[in-house]
Design a protein around this motif. Sequence first.
Motif, PDB file in Angstrom:
ATOM      1  N   PRO A   1      -4.668  -2.994 -49.362  1.00 57.81           N
ATOM      2  CA  PRO A   1      -3.531  -3.846 -49.190  1.00 57.81           C
ATOM      3  C   PRO A   1      -2.260  -3.076 -49.909  1.00 57.81           C
ATOM      4  O   PRO A   1      -2.377  -2.188 -50.843  1.00 57.81           O
ATOM      5  N   THR A   2      -1.168  -3.244 -49.479  1.00 56.27           N
ATOM      6  CA  THR A   2       0.048  -2.709 -50.189  1.00 56.27           C
ATOM      7  C   THR A   2       0.853  -3.857 -50.012  1.00 56.27           C
ATOM      8  O   THR A   2       0.781  -4.997 -49.648  1.00 56.27           O
ATOM      9  N   THR A   3       2.197  -3.545 -50.542  1.00 57.53           N
ATOM     10  CA  THR A   3       3.462  -4.347 -50.506  1.00 57.53           C
ATOM     11  C   THR A   3       4.726  -3.726 -49.993  1.00 57.53           C
ATOM     12  O   THR A   3       4.801  -2.256 -49.879  1.00 57.53           O
ATOM     13  N   SER A   4       5.653  -4.358 -49.960  1.00 58.37           N
ATOM     14  CA  SER A   4       6.920  -3.938 -49.621  1.00 58.37           C
ATOM     15  C   SER A   4       7.513  -2.912 -50.683  1.00 58.37           C
ATOM     16  O   SER A   4       8.278  -1.971 -50.453  1.00 58.37           O
ATOM     17  N   TYR A   5       7.071  -3.101 -52.139  1.00 55.44           N
ATOM     18  CA  TYR A   5       7.450  -2.150 -53.050  1.00 55.44           C
ATOM     19  C   TYR A   5       6.859  -0.945 -52.805  1.00 55.44           C
ATOM     20  O   TYR A   5       7.077   0.192 -53.382  1.00 55.44           O
ATOM     21  N   ASP A   6       5.631  -0.765 -52.081  1.00 52.42           N
ATOM     22  CA  ASP A   6       4.922   0.233 -52.158  1.00 52.42           C
ATOM     23  C   ASP A   6       4.612   0.893 -50.864  1.00 52.42           C
ATOM     24  O   ASP A   6       3.425   1.045 -50.418  1.00 52.42           O
ATOM     25  N   THR A   7       5.608   1.184 -50.081  1.00 52.18           N
ATOM     26  CA  THR A   7       5.438   1.634 -48.663  1.00 52.18           C
ATOM     27  C   THR A   7       5.473   3.154 -48.618  1.00 52.18           C
ATOM     28  O   THR A   7       5.271   3.812 -47.492  1.00 52.18           O
ATOM     29  N   GLY A   8       5.980   3.762 -49.720  1.00 56.43           N
ATOM     30  CA  GLY A   8       6.083   5.162 -49.728  1.00 56.43           C
ATOM     31  C   GLY A   8       7.342   5.684 -48.957  1.00 56.43           C
ATOM     32  O   GLY A   8       7.573   6.760 -48.410  1.00 56.43           O
TER      33      GLY A   8
ATOM     34  N   ALA B   1      -2.847   1.506 -44.899  1.00 58.07           N
ATOM     35  CA  ALA B   1      -2.588   0.472 -46.097  1.00 58.07           C
ATOM     36  C   ALA B   1      -1.737  -0.484 -45.077  1.00 58.07           C
ATOM     37  O   ALA B   1      -1.092  -0.005 -43.927  1.00 58.07           O
ATOM     38  N   TYR B   2      -1.804  -1.644 -45.521  1.00 58.71           N
ATOM     39  CA  TYR B   2      -1.462  -2.742 -44.798  1.00 58.71           C
ATOM     40  C   TYR B   2      -0.737  -3.955 -45.419  1.00 58.71           C
ATOM     41  O   TYR B   2      -1.015  -4.306 -46.561  1.00 58.71           O
ATOM     42  N   TYR B   3       0.093  -4.697 -44.844  1.00 58.82           N
ATOM     43  CA  TYR B   3       0.412  -6.018 -45.387  1.00 58.82           C
ATOM     44  C   TYR B   3       0.770  -6.757 -43.953  1.00 58.82           C
ATOM     45  O   TYR B   3       1.386  -6.266 -42.904  1.00 58.82           O
ATOM     46  N   PHE B   4       0.966  -8.093 -44.144  1.00 56.47           N
ATOM     47  CA  PHE B   4       1.512  -9.164 -43.024  1.00 56.47           C
ATOM     48  C   PHE B   4       2.647  -9.947 -43.562  1.00 56.47           C
ATOM     49  O   PHE B   4       2.774 -10.134 -44.839  1.00 56.47           O
ATOM     50  N   VAL B   5       3.599 -10.202 -42.484  1.00 55.42           N
ATOM     51  CA  VAL B   5       4.650 -11.097 -42.927  1.00 55.42           C
ATOM     52  C   VAL B   5       4.706 -12.163 -42.015  1.00 55.42           C
ATOM     53  O   VAL B   5       4.364 -11.998 -40.840  1.00 55.42           O
ATOM     54  N   ASP B   6       5.235 -13.298 -42.505  1.00 58.38           N
ATOM     55  CA  ASP B   6       5.345 -14.557 -41.351  1.00 58.38           C
ATOM     56  C   ASP B   6       6.791 -14.922 -41.656  1.00 58.38           C
ATOM     57  O   ASP B   6       7.423 -15.177 -42.608  1.00 58.38           O
ATOM     58  N   HIS B   7       7.406 -14.470 -40.542  1.00 62.98           N
ATOM     59  CA  HIS B   7       9.023 -14.781 -40.257  1.00 62.98           C
ATOM     60  C   HIS B   7       9.177 -16.243 -40.380  1.00 62.98           C
ATOM     61  O   HIS B   7      10.181 -16.730 -40.600  1.00 62.98           O
TER      62      HIS B   7
ATOM     63  N   MET C   1      12.499  -7.672 -48.274  1.00 62.87           N
ATOM     64  CA  MET C   1      12.415  -6.287 -48.400  1.00 62.87           C
ATOM     65  C   MET C   1      11.797  -5.667 -46.854  1.00 62.87           C
ATOM     66  O   MET C   1      12.228  -4.540 -46.636  1.00 62.87           O
ATOM     67  N   HIS C   2      10.929  -6.357 -46.435  1.00 68.57           N
ATOM     68  CA  HIS C   2      10.305  -5.600 -45.275  1.00 68.57           C
ATOM     69  C   HIS C   2      11.515  -5.911 -43.960  1.00 68.57           C
ATOM     70  O   HIS C   2      11.468  -4.850 -43.387  1.00 68.57           O
ATOM     71  N   VAL C   3      12.077  -6.868 -43.948  1.00 61.94           N
ATOM     72  CA  VAL C   3      13.132  -7.002 -43.066  1.00 61.94           C
ATOM     73  C   VAL C   3      14.068  -5.960 -43.277  1.00 61.94           C
ATOM     74  O   VAL C   3      14.814  -5.303 -42.353  1.00 61.94           O
ATOM     75  N   GLU C   4      14.559  -5.811 -44.709  1.00 59.01           N
ATOM     76  CA  GLU C   4      15.425  -4.543 -44.875  1.00 59.01           C
ATOM     77  C   GLU C   4      15.085  -3.228 -44.382  1.00 59.01           C
ATOM     78  O   GLU C   4      15.682  -2.483 -43.921  1.00 59.01           O
ATOM     79  N   HIS C   5      13.658  -3.084 -44.522  1.00 56.55           N
ATOM     80  CA  HIS C   5      13.148  -1.881 -43.905  1.00 56.55           C
ATOM     81  C   HIS C   5      13.100  -1.780 -42.457  1.00 56.55           C
ATOM     82  O   HIS C   5      13.228  -0.477 -41.888  1.00 56.55           O
ATOM     83  N   PHE C   6      12.767  -2.955 -41.740  1.00 57.34           N
ATOM     84  CA  PHE C   6      12.914  -2.933 -40.365  1.00 57.34           C
ATOM     85  C   PHE C   6      13.762  -3.795 -39.670  1.00 57.34           C
ATOM     86  O   PHE C   6      13.119  -4.698 -39.344  1.00 57.34           O
ATOM     87  N   PRO C   7      14.965  -3.614 -39.853  1.00 55.88           N
ATOM     88  CA  PRO C   7      15.877  -4.463 -39.304  1.00 55.88           C
ATOM     89  C   PRO C   7      16.209  -4.551 -37.750  1.00 55.88           C
ATOM     90  O   PRO C   7      16.902  -5.557 -37.121  1.00 55.88           O
ATOM     91  N   MET C   8      15.986  -3.541 -37.203  1.00 50.67           N
ATOM     92  CA  MET C   8      16.292  -3.161 -35.765  1.00 50.67           C
ATOM     93  C   MET C   8      15.926  -3.935 -34.529  1.00 50.67           C
ATOM     94  O   MET C   8      16.607  -4.244 -33.451  1.00 50.67           O
ATOM     95  N   HIS C   9      14.857  -4.239 -34.821  1.00 47.49           N
ATOM     96  CA  HIS C   9      13.859  -4.940 -33.807  1.00 47.49           C
ATOM     97  C   HIS C   9      13.880  -6.505 -33.772  1.00 47.49           C
ATOM     98  O   HIS C   9      13.194  -7.171 -32.929  1.00 47.49           O
TER      99      HIS C   9
END
Length: 484
Positions: free
Chosen positions: A19-26, A130-136, A173-181
């Motif tokens: 598991p990982t988090t939006s803090y630790d995506t590299g 590494a993975y995580y899920f988000v629920d919009h 933070m996830h949406v901030e990293h992937f906002p275009m789609h």
Amino acid sequence: MQQSTALQVSEKIPGSLRPTTSYDTGRYDNSGLVDPVCMKITAGLFTTWLDPEPEYLPRFWTSQVHPEGQPYFAWAGPLRVVTEAHLYRPETLHEIHAWIDYFQDTLFALGRKTSEEIELFLRLEDGGCAYYFVDHSTRTQFWLESFSTDDLGLPAVVSISQLKTVLTELYWMHVEHFPMHVRPMSIATLNEITSIFSHGFCDQMTSRVSTFLYTAQQCKDFVAILKSCGDDMENGHTTWIIARLCSIVAHHRYITHYGQEHARLSRDQSILYDPEQKHRWISILFSHLTFKTSDKYIARLDDAFVDHLVYENHWEQLISDCVQQWRRAGGVAFGGLLLHIPFLALNFQSIALVATSLTLCGMSLASSMLLTHKYEPMQRINATDAMNYLDTIQSPTFKFQFTALAFSLPQALHLWGFLILPINYLLLVPQYLSVGAAIALTSLSLLLMMILYCITSEAVHTALPQTVEFFRRGARNNANESMA
């Protein structure tokens, strides 16, 4: 310390899963290098005559470019997926699809339905993924197993509601990293974040101890930016702006314990348990040695680091004030050095006292120069760097006592030097005047010093009215007794 997942990973999957988090995506750890080369520009390239053939992506995949310039890939299949793995390499694309198949099978086995609201992040690593899920729909981040916050490198919390605040920050933070789609933000979300910064603007203008992390002017600028976003909600850049500010607000709500039983209502309010300071005698000793100058610096440092939190504008003000004070102390110390010229020119007998005051003024000047040199560049560091620095120099036992002592050296040393300097001058007087004149001059000097102390002493100003009132009562009692 993150641990590997206990989910059963198929033998077809190359490597382990964690598991990982939006803090630790590299995301910002990319250390790859490029080597630009000369390239032939074909006639009519990138025109309607000759548009180069695009790089191939399988069905459901789209290539996106983050506003900062980082490309990423989104999969709009039965399970929504995003990844920053470079899918134009066939081996990378094959590996990502293997992990997607694994997660689809796992969700089916667990009886979990996929939807457009659920999105999976995948990051390929050496030896696994590494993975995580988000629920919009709920705006949270989640995983397929149970983990402690420590396992995931997340901060400690005091309640389940505060844990949701942390997971909400990760979502934004996830949406901030992937906002275009993703789907455009709603006007309600825009209005909410605008209202939060408007409140911060008002709070900073009307309170000296506001907990909001931006200054009034910064809040005003953010409100103006957010209001301009209302005309272009379909743009991914607008999504990025809203997501970035929402993640900041979520983090701010975590550190202020927003919605908790013991919320932080003012910047100088401590709500975290902290053992009482030991060895108070050292603080008392330093206070007397520095003429209480160290007390002022301890108060300023403690005020800037309540519960290990640092506000950038208060840190900047603290260091700016310290630098100005050190410079003034250095100027006074240099003046003290010039006042020693008569002793060097004359045949003065008490050379030890002269050397002592001269050394103290010299050390004051040197310490002011060193402290100014070290801390002047630190006026513009951000709050995170300031917090890390203060956390490094704060002693678990002595807190900021030794730091405050170092900060107070320029003032304390020249005060000690100027305390000895008049004694040197008074000892110089008998060599040129009579003993009576020397005694008179010494007495006058001591009287002036006592008057100056009484004028500037808080203790004297507090005690004087009480003393006067005491004698007045005594006089009234005597008068009443005489009349009787």
